[in-house]
Write a protein that holds these residues in place. Structure first.
Motif, PDB file in Angstrom:
ATOM      1  N   HIS A  76       0.840  -1.205   0.000  1.00 38.03           N
ATOM      2  CA  HIS A  76       0.000   0.000   0.000  1.00 38.03           C
ATOM      3  C   HIS A  76       0.873   1.251   0.000  1.00 38.03           C
ATOM      4  CE1 HIS A  76      -3.955  -1.715   0.296  1.00 38.03           C
ATOM      5  NE2 HIS A  76      -3.671  -2.387   1.399  1.00 38.03           N
ATOM      6  N   ALA A  77       1.908   1.261   0.836  1.00 40.65           N
ATOM      7  CA  ALA A  77       2.789   2.424   0.918  1.00 40.65           C
ATOM      8  C   ALA A  77       3.575   2.616  -0.376  1.00 40.65           C
ATOM      9  CB  ALA A  77       3.738   2.265   2.096  1.00 40.65           C
ATOM     10  N   ALA A  78       4.099   1.519  -0.917  1.00 42.50           N
ATOM     11  CA  ALA A  78       4.908   1.610  -2.136  1.00 42.50           C
ATOM     12  C   ALA A  78       4.085   2.077  -3.324  1.00 42.50           C
ATOM     13  CB  ALA A  78       5.554   0.256  -2.432  1.00 42.50           C
ATOM     14  N   GLU A  79       2.842   1.662  -3.384  1.00 39.28           N
ATOM     15  CA  GLU A  79       1.973   2.108  -4.475  1.00 39.28           C
ATOM     16  C   GLU A  79       1.583   3.576  -4.328  1.00 39.28           C
ATOM     17  OE1 GLU A  79      -1.281  -0.573  -4.272  1.00 39.28           O
ATOM     18  OE2 GLU A  79      -0.110  -2.306  -4.952  1.00 39.28           O
ATOM     19  N   GLU A  80       1.490   4.040  -3.090  1.00 40.29           N
ATOM     20  CA  GLU A  80       1.102   5.433  -2.844  1.00 40.29           C
ATOM     21  C   GLU A  80       2.226   6.404  -3.166  1.00 40.29           C
ATOM     22  OE1 GLU A  80      -1.589   8.440  -1.721  1.00 40.29           O
ATOM     23  OE2 GLU A  80      -1.895   6.284  -2.061  1.00 40.29           O
ATOM     24  N   VAL A  81       3.461   6.038  -2.796  1.00 40.60           N
ATOM     25  CA  VAL A  81       4.615   6.913  -3.001  1.00 40.60           C
ATOM     26  C   VAL A  81       5.746   6.086  -3.596  1.00 40.60           C
ATOM     27  CG1 VAL A  81       6.306   8.428  -1.931  1.00 40.60           C
ATOM     28  CG2 VAL A  81       3.961   8.397  -1.070  1.00 40.60           C
ATOM     29  N   THR A  82       5.971   6.235  -4.872  1.00 37.42           N
ATOM     30  CA  THR A  82       7.046   5.481  -5.521  1.00 37.42           C
ATOM     31  C   THR A  82       8.402   6.031  -5.080  1.00 37.42           C
ATOM     32  OG1 THR A  82       6.960   6.958  -7.434  1.00 37.42           O
ATOM     33  CG2 THR A  82       5.627   4.958  -7.532  1.00 37.42           C
ATOM     34  N   GLY A  83       9.345   5.133  -4.882  1.00 34.46           N
ATOM     35  CA  GLY A  83      10.699   5.528  -4.516  1.00 34.46           C
ATOM     36  C   GLY A  83      10.905   5.815  -3.043  1.00 34.46           C
ATOM     37  N   LEU A  84       9.870   5.684  -2.230  1.00 37.33           N
ATOM     38  CA  LEU A  84      10.005   5.945  -0.801  1.00 37.33           C
ATOM     39  C   LEU A  84      10.784   4.817  -0.124  1.00 37.33           C
ATOM     40  CD1 LEU A  84       9.097   7.728   1.654  1.00 37.33           C
ATOM     41  CD2 LEU A  84       7.117   6.197   1.837  1.00 37.33           C
ATOM     42  N   GLU A  85      11.669   5.179   0.791  1.00 40.74           N
ATOM     43  CA  GLU A  85      12.368   4.163   1.573  1.00 40.74           C
ATOM     44  C   GLU A  85      11.398   3.571   2.594  1.00 40.74           C
ATOM     45  OE1 GLU A  85      16.106   3.601   4.706  1.00 40.74           O
ATOM     46  OE2 GLU A  85      15.861   5.505   3.625  1.00 40.74           O
ATOM     47  N   ILE A  86      11.156   2.267   2.481  1.00 37.77           N
ATOM     48  CA  ILE A  86      10.173   1.604   3.341  1.00 37.77           C
ATOM     49  C   ILE A  86      10.829   0.409   4.012  1.00 37.77           C
ATOM     50  CG2 ILE A  86       7.925   0.469   3.465  1.00 37.77           C
ATOM     51  CD1 ILE A  86       7.231   1.848   0.813  1.00 37.77           C
ATOM     52  N   ARG A  87      10.679   0.327   5.303  1.00 38.99           N
ATOM     53  CA  ARG A  87      11.149  -0.823   6.066  1.00 38.99           C
ATOM     54  C   ARG A  87       9.931  -1.494   6.692  1.00 38.99           C
ATOM     55  NH1 ARG A  87      16.130   2.543   8.906  1.00 38.99           N
ATOM     56  NH2 ARG A  87      16.981   3.309   6.916  1.00 38.99           N
ATOM     57  N   SER A  88      10.109  -2.697   7.163  1.00 39.72           N
ATOM     58  CA  SER A  88       8.965  -3.411   7.739  1.00 39.72           C
ATOM     59  C   SER A  88       9.428  -4.314   8.869  1.00 39.72           C
ATOM     60  CB  SER A  88       8.245  -4.235   6.667  1.00 39.72           C
ATOM     61  OG  SER A  88       9.097  -5.236   6.142  1.00 39.72           O
ATOM     62  N   THR A  89       8.526  -4.505   9.842  1.00 41.85           N
ATOM     63  CA  THR A  89       8.819  -5.356  10.990  1.00 41.85           C
ATOM     64  C   THR A  89       7.546  -6.074  11.410  1.00 41.85           C
ATOM     65  OG1 THR A  89      10.606  -3.940  11.814  1.00 41.85           O
ATOM     66  CG2 THR A  89       9.567  -5.419  13.408  1.00 41.85           C
ATOM     67  N   LEU A  90       7.677  -7.370  11.673  1.00 42.28           N
ATOM     68  CA  LEU A  90       6.580  -8.159  12.217  1.00 42.28           C
ATOM     69  C   LEU A  90       6.804  -8.316  13.712  1.00 42.28           C
ATOM     70  CD1 LEU A  90       4.046  -9.896  11.769  1.00 42.28           C
ATOM     71  CD2 LEU A  90       5.569 -11.843  11.325  1.00 42.28           C
ATOM     72  N   LEU A  91       5.844  -7.800  14.497  1.00 43.10           N
ATOM     73  CA  LEU A  91       5.899  -7.907  15.950  1.00 43.10           C
ATOM     74  C   LEU A  91       4.927  -8.972  16.434  1.00 43.10           C
ATOM     75  CD1 LEU A  91       5.826  -4.091  16.849  1.00 43.10           C
ATOM     76  CD2 LEU A  91       7.847  -5.567  16.652  1.00 43.10           C
ATOM     77  N   HIS A  92       5.069  -9.368  17.680  1.00 42.01           N
ATOM     78  CA  HIS A  92       4.195 -10.383  18.263  1.00 42.01           C
ATOM     79  C   HIS A  92       3.770  -9.943  19.653  1.00 42.01           C
ATOM     80  CE1 HIS A  92       6.735 -12.515  15.334  1.00 42.01           C
ATOM     81  NE2 HIS A  92       5.652 -13.231  15.088  1.00 42.01           N
ATOM     82  N   GLY A  93       2.477 -10.023  19.923  1.00 39.31           N
ATOM     83  CA  GLY A  93       1.970  -9.650  21.237  1.00 39.31           C
ATOM     84  C   GLY A  93       0.764  -8.736  21.130  1.00 39.31           C
ATOM     85  N   LEU A  94       0.499  -7.991  22.186  1.00 38.41           N
ATOM     86  CA  LEU A  94      -0.623  -7.063  22.215  1.00 38.41           C
ATOM     87  C   LEU A  94      -0.276  -5.835  21.379  1.00 38.41           C
ATOM     88  CD1 LEU A  94      -1.540  -7.301  26.000  1.00 38.41           C
ATOM     89  CD2 LEU A  94      -2.727  -8.373  24.067  1.00 38.41           C
ATOM     90  N   PRO A  95      -1.097  -5.489  20.385  1.00 38.40           N
ATOM     91  CA  PRO A  95      -0.729  -4.433  19.434  1.00 38.40           C
ATOM     92  C   PRO A  95      -0.408  -3.091  20.081  1.00 38.40           C
ATOM     93  CG  PRO A  95      -2.571  -5.696  18.588  1.00 38.40           C
ATOM     94  CD  PRO A  95      -2.354  -6.169  19.990  1.00 38.40           C
TER      95      PRO A  95
END
Length: 283
Positions: A76-95
């Motif tokens: 979703h982020a990459a489609e909204e803004v091309t060329g943006l530096e995007i990182r991602s993290t999967l967390l576990h627990g209570l949001p």
């Protein structure tokens, strides 16, 4: 913060509201030249130990499902803004707990107004509301962006709300948007003005001081002020913010507190029609 340099952090849970929040966060990250960090929090480890794939079924398993939700948020982020530096993290627990800890010290945490499992009729989900009360960085709660060309509205109390005003000035400067500073003269039901006393003088002084501060912080921004009188401070703020692109409020108030979120911010979060930024700083 446990993940390196400062980011805009966006929480994503697969809901439409969260998708809108991620897209908003991507645009804002581009505007202020910061990377975006998309985060998904899986609660499955709290419910079961069986997270792996089903034997013989490719791509199955609860952990794989959580990873796919995270990847969807990134897309979703990459489609909204091309060329943006995007990182991602999967967390576990209570949001709420995990997102608050993860985003501590970041520039901003962005979440949707109501995610999966939200109750019908509630305008702000429990996770978003808890984050607005506990996070250690500003929290943007995103609803439909109905006035993208509107002003930034900053609500200031008798202290001048310096943190909220600074955040609002930063948004207005980044977006090249006008800024409206609102200070409400509270007149409770049954209020009687004392003879010879100019009850509006202090309110005018608060507003003028805030306007001067805003013009110093954001000299390139068109700044105006409003001084409504109302029996309800949140109602007056919401009326002033009807066509705002975002309304910025402080996290503390002078009324009844819910956790560490002021009653005014609490009410604005529940009833605003557009995005709200709760100006939180520090633990």
């Amino acid at each position: 913060m446990t993940h390196g340099s400062v980011h805009i952090v966006a929480g994503y849970d697969g809901s439409d509201e969260a998708a809108g929040a991620v897209r908003w966060a991507a645009r804002h990250a581009r505007a202020i030249h910061l990377p975006l960090h998309v985060v998904h929090c899986s609660m499955w480890p709290l419910l079961t130990r069986h997270l792996g794939p089903v034997p013989g079924v490719s791509g199955s398993g609860l952990e794989q499902f959580a990873q796919s939700v995270l990847e969807e948020g990134v897309s979703h982020a990459a489609e909204e803004v091309t060329g943006l530096e995007i990182r991602s993290t999967l967390l576990h627990g209570l949001p709420a707990q995990q997102l608050a800890e993860f985003s501590a010290g970041d520039r901003m945490l962005v979440v949707g107004s109501r995610g999966l499992g939200g109750f019908l009729g509630l305008l702000v989900g429990s996770v978003s509301l808890e984050l607005a009360a506990t996070a250690a960085c500003p929290v943007a709660v995103i609803r439909e962006d109905t006035h993208p060309a509107g002003p930034v509205v900053a609500a200031v109390d008798s202290s001048g709300s310096p943190a909220a005003l600074e955040d609002a000035c930063g948004l207005a400067s980044a977006w090249h948007a006008p800024l409206t500073v609102v200070h409400v003269r509270h007149e409770p039901v049954g209020y009687l003005r004392q003879d010879g006393q100019d009850v509006a003088a202090d309110a005018r002084q608060v507003l003028e001081s805030a306007l001067a501060h805003a013009r110093t912080l954001a000299p390139d921004v068109a700044v105006d002020g409003r001084l409504p009188a109302d029996v309800s401070v949140p109602h007056a703020i919401l009326e002033a913010a009807r066509e705002a692109r975002i309304v910025v409020v402080g996290s503390q108030g002078r009324g009844v507190l819910r956790e560490t979120l002021g009653s005014t911010a609490h009410a604005v979060l529940h009833h605003a029609h557009g995005p709200v930024l709760v100006s939180r700083h520090g633990a």
